[in-house]
Design a protein around this motif. Structure first.
Motif, PDB file in Angstrom:
ATOM      1  N   LEU A  49      42.760  -1.633  13.143  1.00 24.76           N
ATOM      2  CA  LEU A  49      41.502  -2.297  13.458  1.00 24.76           C
ATOM      3  C   LEU A  49      40.370  -1.294  13.655  1.00 24.76           C
ATOM      4  CD1 LEU A  49      43.579  -4.595  13.885  1.00 24.76           C
ATOM      5  CD2 LEU A  49      42.091  -5.450  15.689  1.00 24.76           C
ATOM      6  N   PHE A  50      40.698  -0.070  14.136  1.00 22.27           N
ATOM      7  CA  PHE A  50      39.735   1.020  14.242  1.00 22.27           C
ATOM      8  C   PHE A  50      40.237   2.190  13.405  1.00 22.27           C
ATOM      9  CE2 PHE A  50      39.646  -0.848  18.689  1.00 22.27           C
ATOM     10  CZ  PHE A  50      38.590  -1.712  18.408  1.00 22.27           C
ATOM     11  N   GLU A  51      39.330   3.095  13.052  1.00 18.65           N
ATOM     12  CA  GLU A  51      39.741   4.253  12.261  1.00 18.65           C
ATOM     13  C   GLU A  51      40.738   5.103  13.043  1.00 18.65           C
ATOM     14  OE1 GLU A  51      36.826   6.676  10.468  1.00 18.65           O
ATOM     15  OE2 GLU A  51      36.171   5.122   9.068  1.00 18.65           O
ATOM     16  N   TYR A  52      41.822   5.481  12.378  1.00 18.64           N
ATOM     17  CA  TYR A  52      42.874   6.289  12.988  1.00 18.64           C
ATOM     18  C   TYR A  52      43.084   7.497  12.080  1.00 18.64           C
ATOM     19  CZ  TYR A  52      47.220   7.090  15.611  1.00 18.64           C
ATOM     20  OH  TYR A  52      48.213   7.605  16.418  1.00 18.64           O
ATOM     21  N   ASN A  53      42.159   8.454  12.192  1.00 14.85           N
ATOM     22  CA  ASN A  53      42.136   9.607  11.306  1.00 14.85           C
ATOM     23  C   ASN A  53      42.953  10.741  11.907  1.00 14.85           C
ATOM     24  OD1 ASN A  53      41.554  11.680   9.525  1.00 14.85           O
ATOM     25  ND2 ASN A  53      39.398  11.116   9.324  1.00 14.85           N
ATOM     26  N   LEU A  54      44.113  11.000  11.311  1.00 16.45           N
ATOM     27  CA  LEU A  54      44.999  12.047  11.812  1.00 16.45           C
ATOM     28  C   LEU A  54      44.496  13.444  11.487  1.00 16.45           C
ATOM     29  CD1 LEU A  54      48.410  10.414  10.854  1.00 16.45           C
ATOM     30  CD2 LEU A  54      47.349  10.512  13.115  1.00 16.45           C
ATOM     31  N   HIS A  55      43.385  13.548  10.754  1.00 16.00           N
ATOM     32  CA  HIS A  55      42.842  14.845  10.362  1.00 16.00           C
ATOM     33  C   HIS A  55      41.704  15.293  11.268  1.00 16.00           C
ATOM     34  CE1 HIS A  55      45.268  14.390   6.773  1.00 16.00           C
ATOM     35  NE2 HIS A  55      44.820  13.147   6.744  1.00 16.00           N
ATOM     36  N   GLN A  56      41.405  14.498  12.275  1.00 15.53           N
ATOM     37  CA  GLN A  56      40.404  14.870  13.260  1.00 15.53           C
ATOM     38  C   GLN A  56      41.093  15.234  14.567  1.00 15.53           C
ATOM     39  OE1 GLN A  56      37.826  11.458  13.508  1.00 15.53           O
ATOM     40  NE2 GLN A  56      36.659  12.032  11.685  1.00 15.53           N
ATOM     41  N   SER A  57      40.546  16.221  15.267  1.00 21.36           N
ATOM     42  CA  SER A  57      41.137  16.649  16.527  1.00 21.36           C
ATOM     43  C   SER A  57      40.819  15.651  17.630  1.00 21.36           C
ATOM     44  CB  SER A  57      40.618  18.038  16.911  1.00 21.36           C
ATOM     45  OG  SER A  57      39.201  18.001  17.060  1.00 21.36           O
ATOM     46  N   GLY A  58      41.568  15.748  18.710  1.00 21.22           N
ATOM     47  CA  GLY A  58      41.337  14.869  19.844  1.00 21.22           C
ATOM     48  C   GLY A  58      42.231  13.654  19.814  1.00 21.22           C
ATOM     49  N   PRO A  59      42.292  12.925  20.925  1.00 26.04           N
ATOM     50  CA  PRO A  59      43.146  11.734  20.999  1.00 26.04           C
ATOM     51  C   PRO A  59      42.618  10.617  20.113  1.00 26.04           C
ATOM     52  CG  PRO A  59      41.800  11.923  22.976  1.00 26.04           C
ATOM     53  CD  PRO A  59      41.598  13.184  22.199  1.00 26.04           C
ATOM     54  N   LYS A  60      43.538   9.862  19.542  1.00 28.73           N
ATOM     55  CA  LYS A  60      43.201   8.716  18.710  1.00 28.73           C
ATOM     56  C   LYS A  60      44.041   7.528  19.148  1.00 28.73           C
ATOM     57  CE  LYS A  60      40.558  11.250  16.118  1.00 28.73           C
ATOM     58  NZ  LYS A  60      39.090  11.123  16.195  1.00 28.73           N
ATOM     59  N   SER A  61      43.467   6.332  19.062  1.00 29.43           N
ATOM     60  CA  SER A  61      44.227   5.127  19.362  1.00 29.43           C
ATOM     61  C   SER A  61      43.584   3.946  18.660  1.00 29.43           C
ATOM     62  CB  SER A  61      44.288   4.866  20.870  1.00 29.43           C
ATOM     63  OG  SER A  61      43.012   4.568  21.394  1.00 29.43           O
ATOM     64  N   THR A  62      44.410   2.928  18.365  1.00 28.53           N
ATOM     65  CA  THR A  62      43.897   1.731  17.713  1.00 28.53           C
ATOM     66  C   THR A  62      44.919   0.606  17.778  1.00 28.53           C
ATOM     67  OG1 THR A  62      43.024   0.820  15.646  1.00 28.53           O
ATOM     68  CG2 THR A  62      44.771   2.435  15.441  1.00 28.53           C
ATOM     69  N   PRO A  63      44.460  -0.635  17.862  1.00 28.08           N
ATOM     70  CA  PRO A  63      45.359  -1.755  17.600  1.00 28.08           C
ATOM     71  C   PRO A  63      45.632  -1.819  16.096  1.00 28.08           C
ATOM     72  CG  PRO A  63      43.377  -2.447  18.794  1.00 28.08           C
ATOM     73  CD  PRO A  63      43.126  -1.072  18.274  1.00 28.08           C
ATOM     74  N   TYR A  64      46.748  -2.431  15.710  1.00 27.57           N
ATOM     75  CA  TYR A  64      47.052  -2.552  14.287  1.00 27.57           C
ATOM     76  C   TYR A  64      47.847  -3.825  14.022  1.00 27.57           C
ATOM     77  CZ  TYR A  64      51.694  -0.689  15.540  1.00 27.57           C
ATOM     78  OH  TYR A  64      52.926  -0.489  16.102  1.00 27.57           O
ATOM     79  N   ILE A  65      47.819  -4.246  12.773  1.00 24.04           N
ATOM     80  CA  ILE A  65      48.627  -5.366  12.321  1.00 24.04           C
ATOM     81  C   ILE A  65      49.423  -4.923  11.106  1.00 24.04           C
ATOM     82  CG2 ILE A  65      47.096  -7.154  13.234  1.00 24.04           C
ATOM     83  CD1 ILE A  65      45.902  -7.456  10.470  1.00 24.04           C
TER      84      ILE A  65
END
Length: 198
Positions: free
Chosen positions: A95-111
């Motif tokens: 639902l939100f961008e989940y870019n594994l190539h950017q530093s820092g924490p990432k999180s998102t809901p998904y379906i």
């Protein structure tokens, strides 16, 4: 043997040389069956489930996903469990961008949805396959450079009415459902995808 060791070490060192695009990991959780007989609750994990998950991240918003899961489905407290195995393939959408190539924490809901194949035993104790439609809701976050954890609830609508052993006794207009609830833990590796090179 030394070539296998070199391969394993190389896989775990890829994240120092390349950005990540693939994920591989495990699913741990529980399962429950929703049929014409037995426990009617939608969310009632009563048997242990374990599996493997692979994701090919094609963009920060979607991934192709393949998984395999093994569990025992319990029809009711009076009935014995039956061992089943599921193979599933489909599309996971963030639902939100989940870019594994950017530093820092990432999180998102998904379906996630796709197509599943379930190997089970019918009322005549014969092994057979049934197709199912998975519908998964989850939330994931990256807690380190290379590891992600997700919490998900996934219902599967089976194109069969004999998972609970009541194909001659149950409601012929209602097929069976089964649910997996648990966590995924994945390790990311691979090269820069094309959406990061421009």
């Amino acid at each position: 043997m030394k070539y296998i060791l070199i391969l394993v070490i190389s896989l775990f060192c890829f994240h120092y040389c390349y950005s990540q695009t693939h994920e591989f990991g495990v699913f741990l959780g529980g399962s429950n069956l929703i049929g014409d007989v037995g426990e009617p609750s939608f969310l009632n994990p009563n048997q242990f489930a374990i599996g493997g998950v692979y994701k090919w991240n094609k963009s920060p918003r979607h991934s192709w996903r393949i998984s395999g899961t093994i569990t025992e489905l319990q029809i009711s407290t009076e009935e014995p469990t039956k061992t089943v195995g599921e193979l599933s393939a489909g599309l996971e959408f963030n639902l939100f961008e989940y870019n594994l190539h950017q530093s820092g924490p990432k999180s998102t809901p998904y379906i996630y949805t796709g197509l599943s194949a379930l190997n089970h035993v019918d009322a005549d104790l014969k092994k057979k396959w049934a197709l199912a439609l998975p519908m998964i809701l989850g939330y994931k976050f990256r807690f380190s450079r290379s590891f992600n954890i997700g919490l998900e609830i996934g219902a599967r609508y089976a194109f069969a009415d004999d998972l609970d052993g009541s194909d001659d006794l149950g409601n012929l207009n209602n097929n069976d459902w089964y649910v997996f609830t648990g966590i995924t833990l994945t390790y990311t590796f691979g090269r820069n995808p094309c959406y990061c090179t421009n």
